[in-house]
Design an enzyme around this catalytic site. Structure first.
Site, PDB file in Angstrom:
ATOM      1  N   ASP A 191      13.705  31.684  19.986  1.00 48.27           N
ATOM      2  CA  ASP A 191      12.615  32.514  20.510  1.00 48.27           C
ATOM      3  C   ASP A 191      12.691  32.661  22.029  1.00 48.27           C
ATOM      4  O   ASP A 191      11.688  32.892  22.694  1.00 48.27           O
ATOM      5  CB  ASP A 191      11.255  31.938  20.089  1.00 48.27           C
ATOM      6  CG  ASP A 191      11.095  30.488  20.506  1.00 48.27           C
ATOM      7  OD1 ASP A 191      12.064  29.924  21.072  1.00 48.27           O
ATOM      8  OD2 ASP A 191      10.016  29.928  20.283  1.00 48.27           O
TER       9      ASP A 191
ATOM     10  N   HIS B 111      38.649  38.411  34.669  1.00 46.60           N
ATOM     11  CA  HIS B 111      37.214  38.236  34.418  1.00 46.60           C
ATOM     12  C   HIS B 111      36.895  36.801  34.021  1.00 46.60           C
ATOM     13  O   HIS B 111      36.110  36.546  33.111  1.00 46.60           O
ATOM     14  CB  HIS B 111      36.725  39.226  33.360  1.00 46.60           C
ATOM     15  CG  HIS B 111      36.699  40.639  33.870  1.00 46.60           C
ATOM     16  ND1 HIS B 111      36.701  41.742  33.056  1.00 46.60           N
ATOM     17  CD2 HIS B 111      36.674  41.125  35.134  1.00 46.60           C
ATOM     18  CE1 HIS B 111      36.686  42.845  33.789  1.00 46.60           C
ATOM     19  NE2 HIS B 111      36.675  42.494  35.058  1.00 46.60           N
TER      20      HIS B 111
ATOM     21  N   ASP C  80      34.472  36.243  43.065  1.00 46.07           N
ATOM     22  CA  ASP C  80      34.016  37.629  42.932  1.00 46.07           C
ATOM     23  C   ASP C  80      32.548  37.537  42.533  1.00 46.07           C
ATOM     24  O   ASP C  80      32.232  37.141  41.402  1.00 46.07           O
ATOM     25  CB  ASP C  80      34.861  38.327  41.853  1.00 46.07           C
ATOM     26  CG  ASP C  80      34.527  39.807  41.695  1.00 46.07           C
ATOM     27  OD1 ASP C  80      33.450  40.241  42.163  1.00 46.07           O
ATOM     28  OD2 ASP C  80      35.346  40.520  41.078  1.00 46.07           O
TER      29      ASP C  80
ATOM     30  N   ASP D 192      29.095  43.712  45.433  1.00 45.01           N
ATOM     31  CA  ASP D 192      30.267  43.329  44.623  1.00 45.01           C
ATOM     32  C   ASP D 192      31.388  42.962  45.587  1.00 45.01           C
ATOM     33  O   ASP D 192      32.103  43.841  46.068  1.00 45.01           O
ATOM     34  CB  ASP D 192      30.665  44.511  43.720  1.00 45.01           C
ATOM     35  CG  ASP D 192      31.836  44.184  42.816  1.00 45.01           C
ATOM     36  OD1 ASP D 192      32.232  43.009  42.729  1.00 45.01           O
ATOM     37  OD2 ASP D 192      32.360  45.130  42.191  1.00 45.01           O
TER      38      ASP D 192
ATOM     39  N   HIS E 238      44.856  46.356  37.762  1.00 48.53           N
ATOM     40  CA  HIS E 238      43.574  47.078  37.735  1.00 48.53           C
ATOM     41  C   HIS E 238      43.562  48.175  38.805  1.00 48.53           C
ATOM     42  O   HIS E 238      44.469  48.262  39.630  1.00 48.53           O
ATOM     43  CB  HIS E 238      42.394  46.111  37.896  1.00 48.53           C
ATOM     44  CG  HIS E 238      42.390  45.304  39.164  1.00 48.53           C
ATOM     45  ND1 HIS E 238      42.003  45.819  40.376  1.00 48.53           N
ATOM     46  CD2 HIS E 238      42.693  43.997  39.400  1.00 48.53           C
ATOM     47  CE1 HIS E 238      42.063  44.873  41.298  1.00 48.53           C
ATOM     48  NE2 HIS E 238      42.491  43.755  40.739  1.00 48.53           N
TER      49      HIS E 238
ATOM     50  N   HIS F 257      35.742  51.233  42.094  1.00 50.39           N
ATOM     51  CA  HIS F 257      34.840  51.941  41.177  1.00 50.39           C
ATOM     52  C   HIS F 257      33.603  52.323  41.964  1.00 50.39           C
ATOM     53  O   HIS F 257      33.337  51.766  43.035  1.00 50.39           O
ATOM     54  CB  HIS F 257      34.479  51.014  40.004  1.00 50.39           C
ATOM     55  CG  HIS F 257      34.058  49.637  40.434  1.00 50.39           C
ATOM     56  ND1 HIS F 257      32.783  49.338  40.853  1.00 50.39           N
ATOM     57  CD2 HIS F 257      34.765  48.479  40.575  1.00 50.39           C
ATOM     58  CE1 HIS F 257      32.721  48.061  41.193  1.00 50.39           C
ATOM     59  NE2 HIS F 257      33.908  47.513  41.045  1.00 50.39           N
TER      60      HIS F 257
ATOM     61  N   HIS G 194      29.430  48.650  37.991  1.00 48.30           N
ATOM     62  CA  HIS G 194      30.363  49.747  37.739  1.00 48.30           C
ATOM     63  C   HIS G 194      29.486  50.967  37.475  1.00 48.30           C
ATOM     64  O   HIS G 194      29.154  51.269  36.327  1.00 48.30           O
ATOM     65  CB  HIS G 194      31.267  49.449  36.536  1.00 48.30           C
ATOM     66  CG  HIS G 194      32.139  48.239  36.741  1.00 48.30           C
ATOM     67  ND1 HIS G 194      32.671  47.512  35.720  1.00 48.30           N
ATOM     68  CD2 HIS G 194      32.558  47.631  37.881  1.00 48.30           C
ATOM     69  CE1 HIS G 194      33.383  46.510  36.212  1.00 48.30           C
ATOM     70  NE2 HIS G 194      33.328  46.558  37.526  1.00 48.30           N
TER      71      HIS G 194
ATOM     72  N   GLU H 199      39.172  47.182  46.321  1.00 50.08           N
ATOM     73  CA  GLU H 199      39.458  45.837  45.850  1.00 50.08           C
ATOM     74  C   GLU H 199      40.879  45.650  45.331  1.00 50.08           C
ATOM     75  O   GLU H 199      41.096  45.346  44.156  1.00 50.08           O
ATOM     76  CB  GLU H 199      38.460  45.426  44.773  1.00 50.08           C
ATOM     77  CG  GLU H 199      38.263  46.418  43.635  1.00 50.08           C
ATOM     78  CD  GLU H 199      37.297  45.870  42.580  1.00 50.08           C
ATOM     79  OE1 GLU H 199      37.519  44.750  42.104  1.00 50.08           O
ATOM     80  OE2 GLU H 199      36.326  46.572  42.245  1.00 50.08           O
TER      81      GLU H 199
ATOM     82  N   TYR I  20      48.350  39.291  41.394  1.00 53.33           N
ATOM     83  CA  TYR I  20      48.149  38.166  40.476  1.00 53.33           C
ATOM     84  C   TYR I  20      49.518  37.774  39.921  1.00 53.33           C
ATOM     85  O   TYR I  20      50.116  38.539  39.154  1.00 53.33           O
ATOM     86  CB  TYR I  20      47.199  38.559  39.339  1.00 53.33           C
ATOM     87  CG  TYR I  20      45.950  39.251  39.875  1.00 53.33           C
ATOM     88  CD1 TYR I  20      44.830  38.514  40.265  1.00 53.33           C
ATOM     89  CD2 TYR I  20      45.921  40.645  40.040  1.00 53.33           C
ATOM     90  CE1 TYR I  20      43.708  39.153  40.799  1.00 53.33           C
ATOM     91  CE2 TYR I  20      44.806  41.290  40.565  1.00 53.33           C
ATOM     92  CZ  TYR I  20      43.709  40.545  40.945  1.00 53.33           C
ATOM     93  OH  TYR I  20      42.608  41.174  41.474  1.00 53.33           O
TER      94      TYR I  20
ATOM     95  N   ARG J 193      42.432  38.580  45.368  1.00 52.81           N
ATOM     96  CA  ARG J 193      41.756  39.891  45.419  1.00 52.81           C
ATOM     97  C   ARG J 193      40.860  39.877  46.651  1.00 52.81           C
ATOM     98  O   ARG J 193      40.267  38.841  46.982  1.00 52.81           O
ATOM     99  CB  ARG J 193      40.938  40.141  44.149  1.00 52.81           C
ATOM    100  CG  ARG J 193      40.182  41.460  44.158  1.00 52.81           C
ATOM    101  CD  ARG J 193      39.729  41.919  42.758  1.00 52.81           C
ATOM    102  NE  ARG J 193      38.744  41.055  42.138  1.00 52.81           N
ATOM    103  CZ  ARG J 193      38.987  40.203  41.155  1.00 52.81           C
ATOM    104  NH1 ARG J 193      40.211  40.081  40.676  1.00 52.81           N
ATOM    105  NH2 ARG J 193      38.019  39.456  40.642  1.00 52.81           N
TER     106      ARG J 193
ATOM    107  N   GLU K 285      37.771  42.265  48.076  1.00 57.75           N
ATOM    108  CA  GLU K 285      36.927  43.379  47.625  1.00 57.75           C
ATOM    109  C   GLU K 285      35.760  43.584  48.584  1.00 57.75           C
ATOM    110  O   GLU K 285      35.014  42.647  48.875  1.00 57.75           O
ATOM    111  CB  GLU K 285      36.374  43.086  46.225  1.00 57.75           C
ATOM    112  CG  GLU K 285      35.369  44.128  45.756  1.00 57.75           C
ATOM    113  CD  GLU K 285      34.928  43.930  44.315  1.00 57.75           C
ATOM    114  OE1 GLU K 285      34.894  42.780  43.840  1.00 57.75           O
ATOM    115  OE2 GLU K 285      34.617  44.949  43.666  1.00 57.75           O
TER     116      GLU K 285
END
Ligand code: GLY
Ligand code: MN
Ligand code: MN
Length: 439
Positions: free
Chosen positions: A41, A243, A260, A271, A350, A354, A361, A384, A388, A406, A408
């Site tokens: 709940d 991710h 990130d 971001d 990638h 964006h 996004h 960004e 890798y 990265r 960004e």
């Protein structure tokens, strides 16, 4: 904190603009988000639907906005009724009267009048704009309202002839930010940057990734903000998982950590990604790769200005990354060949960014008709680039394996270039090392 708010007149202006674009003979139906069960709940923290919030500013679940261009009462809101008992247990409700007084609705009704009133509101309308295919429950209800009208055909009612997906029209408006939105996004960038600075200053070998996440969230909360997506805190080769959100490994001496994370302020997202050494000093191989990614970011930002096509800044980043991969021996051959055969994608899989806005996004289109969108002042996007090098990458110099980087930033297109909204946390190696040293 209230000073970040989008003023009520702006919500009214957004509705007016959408209605002008829809034209008379149209109606738009825009639904609020509903609460979702997390377990037993307990609900997930409620997050309003971005389109609904953009048009109404109304913060409650289970509401439906109806917009009717050319009508005497163009903005009708259906919402939860006031209920003293429910409000004692679950929180305040505006109710229909509050929707009119405080949220600018021309008319408002309790939700349980939807099925009775919607067929009437749809009568005589040509086009129904709504986000079909996104929420099966809403699709069923809209079909039901249209069926209810069709059943009365013999009494002379006019049944709408077209269903129009609202996304394209509304998201074209969301794509260019107003001065008030840019102001909120500047604040979101500043707070997000402060979180990253704090993580850099606290970081040391032996901490858990979770600790850095906690430091960032603490900074966001102190500034009155939440998060715009679950933070990624990846030490060592966890940074190669794009991710990664487990955030529960120990941070090791000699590794980098990639963070990130961005705050959400008044429904607008930051971001930011930074990649820094756990012990405060980049090693030689880390530095070499980092400098390539940073140069790619600078090259990409240099082409963010009005008139450039959407893919241009990605292409600029890819060129610099590919040159760097060749000069470090990670790729062989000529730059044009390696761009053409996309072999850089083994290390850069990638896109370079964006749209950014109420959604991290932002769901705005990247093409207008057959052509890529041209950048305009007021658009906000991320820049960004990354590299890798998988821990088990074959045929790769072992010194580079397991490094993920990265960088960004959040960037608003201006009249003659761009403004970096997230500049409050450094990207240059010397500046990051100094910040960590002086902590
Ligand atoms: N944080 C998700 C992204 O950078 O796109
Ligand atoms: Mn991003
Ligand atoms: Mn990000």
């Amino acid at each position: 904190m209230a000073s970040f708010r989008i003023p009520a007149e702006e919500y009214a202006a957004r509705r007016a603009r959408l209605m002008a674009a829809m034209g008379e003979g149209s109606i738009a139906l825009v639904a609020a988000a509903t609460e979702r069960v997390r377990n037993h709940d307990v609900h997930y923290p409620f997050r309003q639907d971005s389109d609904f919030r953009y048009l109404t500013g109304f913060p409650e679940p289970d509401a439906l906005a109806v917009l009717r261009p050319g009508h005497a009462e163009p903005y009708v809101l259906f919402c939860r009724p006031r209920d003293p008992l429910m409000e004692i247990w679950h929180g305040r409700r505006a109710g229909p009267a509050g929707a009119i007084e405080r949220f600018g609705a021309d008319a408002a009704y309790p939700l349980d009048e939807l099925d009775q009133r919607l067929p009437e509101l749809l009568e005589g309308v040509e086009r129904v704009h709504y986000r079909y295919g996104a929420d099966p429950a809403l699709d069923t209800r809209v079909s039901g309202w249209i069926s209810a009208l069709r059943a009365k055909l013999r009494s002379g009612v006019h049944v709408p002839r077209e269903l129009v997906n609202l996304d394209a029209l509304l998201h074209a408006h969301r794509r260019v930010k107003s001065p008030a939105e840019l102001e909120v996004m500047r604040s979101a960038g500043r707070i997000s940057a402060a979180g990253h600075r704090r993580a850099m200053q606290v970081c040391r070998p032996g901490l858990n990734e979770r600790r850095l996440e906690a430091e960032i969230l603490h900074e966001f909360a102190l500034a009155g903000a939440g998060w715009s997506y679950p933070a990624i805190v990846g030490g060592g080769d966890n940074a190669c998982i794009l991710h990664y959100t487990e955030n529960d490994a120990e941070l090791r001496d000699g590794d980098l950590v990639l963070i990130d994370a961005g705050c959400e302020l008044d429904s607008y997202a930051g971001d930011i990604t930074r990649t820094f050494p756990v012990n405060g000093r980049y090693s030689g191989p880390q530095r070499a790769l980092y400098e390539v990614v940073l140069a790619a970011q600078h090259a990409a930002m240099a082409v963010v200005r009005p008139g450039m096509a959407w893919p241009d800044y990605h292409d600029a980043a890819v060129r610099v990354l590919t040159e760097g991969l060749i000069s470090l021996g990670l790729l062989e051959g000529g730059v044009d060949e390696r761009i053409a055969d996309e072999s850089y994608r083994r290390f850069y899989m990638h896109r370079t960014g964006h749209w950014l806005g109420m959604d991290v996004h932002d769901p705005c289109e990247y093409k207008d008709g057959a052509d890529w969108t041209r950048l305009e002042a007021g658009m906000v996007l991320t820049v960004e680039p990354g590299l890798y090098i998988a821990p088990d990458a074959e045929g790769v110099d072992a010194r580079f394996r397991g490094i993920g980087i990265r960088i960004e930033d959040d960037v608003a297109v201006t009249a003659d270039g761009c403004e970096v909204l997230s500049a409050g946390v450094p990207t240059a190696i010397d500046d990051i090392e100094a910040l960590m040293r002086d902590a």
